[in-house]
Design a protein around this motif. Structure first.
Motif, mmCIF file in Angstrom:
data_model
loop_
_atom_site.group_PDB
_atom_site.id
_atom_site.type_symbol
_atom_site.label_atom_id
_atom_site.label_comp_id
_atom_site.label_asym_id
_atom_site.label_seq_id
_atom_site.Cartn_x
_atom_site.Cartn_y
_atom_site.Cartn_z
ATOM 1 N N SER A 40 -46.041 -16.672 23.438
ATOM 2 C CA SER A 40 -45.397 -16.553 22.119
ATOM 3 C C SER A 40 -45.396 -17.885 21.371
ATOM 4 O O SER A 40 -45.474 -17.914 20.143
ATOM 5 C CB SER A 40 -43.979 -16.000 22.254
ATOM 6 N N GLY A 41 -45.332 -18.991 22.106
ATOM 7 C CA GLY A 41 -45.358 -20.304 21.454
ATOM 8 C C GLY A 41 -46.650 -20.508 20.672
ATOM 9 O O GLY A 41 -46.662 -21.202 19.642
ATOM 10 N N TYR A 44 -46.194 -19.478 17.093
ATOM 11 C CA TYR A 44 -45.499 -20.499 16.279
ATOM 12 C C TYR A 44 -46.451 -21.647 15.958
ATOM 13 O O TYR A 44 -46.438 -22.202 14.857
ATOM 14 C CB TYR A 44 -44.252 -21.010 17.018
ATOM 15 N N ARG A 45 -47.281 -21.979 16.923
ATOM 16 C CA ARG A 45 -48.253 -23.048 16.688
ATOM 17 C C ARG A 45 -49.302 -22.601 15.654
ATOM 18 O O ARG A 45 -49.732 -23.389 14.806
ATOM 19 C CB ARG A 45 -48.942 -23.427 18.004
ATOM 20 N N ARG A 96 -53.042 -26.890 19.994
ATOM 21 C CA ARG A 96 -52.461 -27.760 21.033
ATOM 22 C C ARG A 96 -52.504 -29.234 20.618
ATOM 23 O O ARG A 96 -52.165 -30.110 21.407
ATOM 24 C CB ARG A 96 -53.213 -27.622 22.368
ATOM 25 N N VAL A 104 -44.269 -28.111 14.948
ATOM 26 C CA VAL A 104 -43.987 -26.723 15.336
ATOM 27 C C VAL A 104 -42.489 -26.436 15.458
ATOM 28 O O VAL A 104 -42.042 -25.333 15.098
ATOM 29 C CB VAL A 104 -44.777 -26.320 16.617
ATOM 30 N N SER A 105 -41.682 -27.408 15.883
ATOM 31 C CA SER A 105 -40.243 -27.143 16.005
ATOM 32 C C SER A 105 -39.608 -26.796 14.660
ATOM 33 O O SER A 105 -38.889 -25.797 14.563
ATOM 34 C CB SER A 105 -39.520 -28.323 16.651
ATOM 35 N N ALA A 108 -40.515 -23.341 13.862
ATOM 36 C CA ALA A 108 -39.906 -22.328 14.742
ATOM 37 C C ALA A 108 -38.414 -22.112 14.474
ATOM 38 O O ALA A 108 -37.839 -21.155 14.982
ATOM 39 C CB ALA A 108 -40.123 -22.702 16.208
ATOM 40 N N ARG A 114 -39.590 -16.515 12.506
ATOM 41 C CA ARG A 114 -39.263 -15.883 13.792
ATOM 42 C C ARG A 114 -39.385 -14.359 13.692
ATOM 43 O O ARG A 114 -39.913 -13.711 14.573
ATOM 44 C CB ARG A 114 -37.862 -16.286 14.278
ATOM 45 N N GLY A 134 -41.870 -17.726 26.566
ATOM 46 C CA GLY A 134 -41.321 -18.302 25.340
ATOM 47 C C GLY A 134 -39.938 -18.855 25.572
ATOM 48 O O GLY A 134 -39.626 -19.378 26.651
ATOM 49 N N ARG A 135 -39.091 -18.744 24.525
ATOM 50 C CA ARG A 135 -37.738 -19.276 24.607
ATOM 51 C C ARG A 135 -36.686 -18.180 24.478
ATOM 52 O O ARG A 135 -35.565 -18.334 24.925
ATOM 53 C CB ARG A 135 -37.496 -20.294 23.479
ATOM 54 N N ASP A 136 -37.067 -17.095 23.792
ATOM 55 C CA ASP A 136 -36.081 -16.063 23.455
ATOM 56 C C ASP A 136 -36.603 -14.664 23.745
ATOM 57 O O ASP A 136 -36.133 -13.697 23.161
ATOM 58 C CB ASP A 136 -35.734 -16.165 21.961
ATOM 59 N N ILE A 137 -37.565 -14.549 24.649
ATOM 60 C CA ILE A 137 -38.181 -13.237 24.891
ATOM 61 C C ILE A 137 -37.158 -12.286 25.536
ATOM 62 O O ILE A 137 -36.979 -11.158 25.081
ATOM 63 C CB ILE A 137 -39.454 -13.354 25.779
ATOM 64 N N ARG A 185 -36.977 -31.951 22.046
ATOM 65 C CA ARG A 185 -37.412 -30.542 21.955
ATOM 66 C C ARG A 185 -36.398 -29.618 22.636
ATOM 67 O O ARG A 185 -36.105 -28.549 22.128
ATOM 68 C CB ARG A 185 -38.797 -30.373 22.572
ATOM 69 N N ASP A 189 -34.619 -26.654 20.615
ATOM 70 C CA ASP A 189 -34.796 -25.282 21.117
ATOM 71 C C ASP A 189 -33.461 -24.610 21.443
ATOM 72 O O ASP A 189 -33.301 -23.410 21.235
ATOM 73 C CB ASP A 189 -35.663 -25.277 22.394
ATOM 74 N N ARG A 192 -30.858 -24.404 17.782
ATOM 75 C CA ARG A 192 -31.171 -23.817 16.465
ATOM 76 C C ARG A 192 -30.296 -22.579 16.268
ATOM 77 O O ARG A 192 -29.822 -21.966 17.228
ATOM 78 C CB ARG A 192 -32.656 -23.475 16.365
HETATM 79 O O1 DC Z 1 -44.149 -23.171 24.427
HETATM 80 P P1 DC Z 1 -44.704 -24.077 23.327
HETATM 81 O O2 DC Z 1 -44.431 -25.543 23.512
HETATM 82 O O3 DC Z 1 -46.143 -23.800 23.028
HETATM 83 O O4 DC Z 1 -43.883 -23.630 22.030
HETATM 84 C C1 DC Z 1 -44.133 -24.199 20.777
HETATM 85 C C2 DC Z 1 -42.862 -24.213 19.954
HETATM 86 O O5 DC Z 1 -42.451 -22.896 19.621
HETATM 87 C C3 DC Z 1 -41.654 -24.904 20.579
HETATM 88 O O6 DC Z 1 -41.125 -25.783 19.610
HETATM 89 C C4 DC Z 1 -40.665 -23.827 20.854
HETATM 90 C C5 DC Z 1 -41.074 -22.715 19.932
HETATM 91 N N1 DC Z 1 -40.923 -21.395 20.519
HETATM 92 C C6 DC Z 1 -39.823 -20.673 20.172
HETATM 93 O O7 DC Z 1 -38.989 -21.159 19.418
HETATM 94 N N2 DC Z 1 -39.662 -19.411 20.656
HETATM 95 C C7 DC Z 1 -40.570 -18.886 21.500
HETATM 96 N N3 DC Z 1 -40.393 -17.627 21.955
HETATM 97 C C8 DC Z 1 -41.704 -19.634 21.887
HETATM 98 C C9 DC Z 1 -41.842 -20.912 21.387
#
Ligand code: DC
Length: 232
Positions: A40-41, A44-45, A96, A104-105, A108, A114, A134-137, A185, A189, A192
């Motif tokens: 999922s990141g 966002y990238r 990357r 990217v932050s 995101a 989102r 990801g972060r919020d899956i 980061r 993360d 937010r």
């Molecule tokens: O996992 P990554 O470093 O490729 O993620 C890139 C950015 O996306 C990082 O700043 C966190 C954000 N992100 C997010 O907020 N929610 C997600 N589900 C995945 C990534």
């Protein structure tokens, strides 16, 4: 012919801080069990790269959201076997880059972005048999995912991994800078407003600070056996 009969067509959510080894673990599980892996990141990238190319980001964090939001409707980001594509162009390498990583932050944190990413992830999720990192899956995108994993690792171990990755790419960071960037980061993360990084109450914690990849898969097999009552 390879058959992957031993895990049902579920959605597996893998969340955690950066550099905890989520994508390496998720890719391995995908390969072993015949699941589709989705990063999922990367989306966002991809949005960040698009915004940069359209001249919508000034410095690293001033984003022209008034112009960006209407453009999201026509933005075609999709996954193929070799990574993320923007239309017919493979952008896996570009997303990357340090340039994309540094903006990217702020992209995101935008609730509208989102929502757009979540929409794309739901399209893929409908197919089932998907593992997403990801972060919020597990908390926001697929709160009903049948299996949730929350990955953690010691801060110094994570910084060491990130440092090695950067050196392998030909960059020349100091450990101090890497640690500082990681902490920044982590802070963004988890603080937010929209869907911050949190451990879902029903997630299983995988602390891989002192684990090899093989040990991680053994752990996963044990988990699946216990939870679904199947041998794999
Ligand atoms: O996992 P990554 O470093 O490729 O993620 C890139 C950015 O996306 C990082 O700043 C966190 C954000 N992100 C997010 O907020 N929610 C997600 N589900 C995945 C990534």
């Amino acid at each position: 012919m390879i058959t992957h009969l031993n895990l049902p067509d579920i959605i597996i959510a893998v969340d955690g801080f950066s550099a905890t080894g989520k994508s390496t673990f998720a890719k391995l599980v995908a390969k072993e069990f015949g699941f589709l892996y989705l990063d999922s990141g990367a989306l966002y990238r991809g949005v960040t790269l698009f915004a940069q190319e359209q001249g919508l980001i000034e410095g690293t964090d001033r984003i022209d959201t008034e112009r960006l939001y209407p453009m999201l409707g026509d933005l075609d980001l999709h996954f193929r076997a070799d990574g993320l594509y923007m239309g017919e162009r493979c952008i896996e390498k570009e997303i990357r880059s340090l340039k994309v990583s540094s903006s990217v932050s702020p992209i995101a944190v935008l609730a509208r972005v989102r929502e757009w990413v979540d929409g794309r992830l739901h399209e893929y999720g409908r197919r089932g048999r998907v593992i997403m990192d990801g972060r919020d899956i597990g908390t926001a995108v697929f709160p009903d995912a049948q299996l949730k994993i929350f990955m953690v690792a010691d801060e110094n171990v994570r910084a060491g991994r990130r440092y090695d990755e950067m050196v392998a790419k030909g960059e020349n960071p100091t450990m101090e800078d890497v640690l500082k960037n990681l902490r920044e980061r982590d802070y963004i993360d988890s603080h937010r407003e929209t869907n911050p990084l949190r451990q879902a109450p029903d997630a299983y914690v995988l602390d891989n600070s002192d684990m090899t990849l093989h040990e991680e898969t053994v752990w996963f097999r044990g988990l699946v056996q216990g939870k679904f009552g199947i041998l794999c």
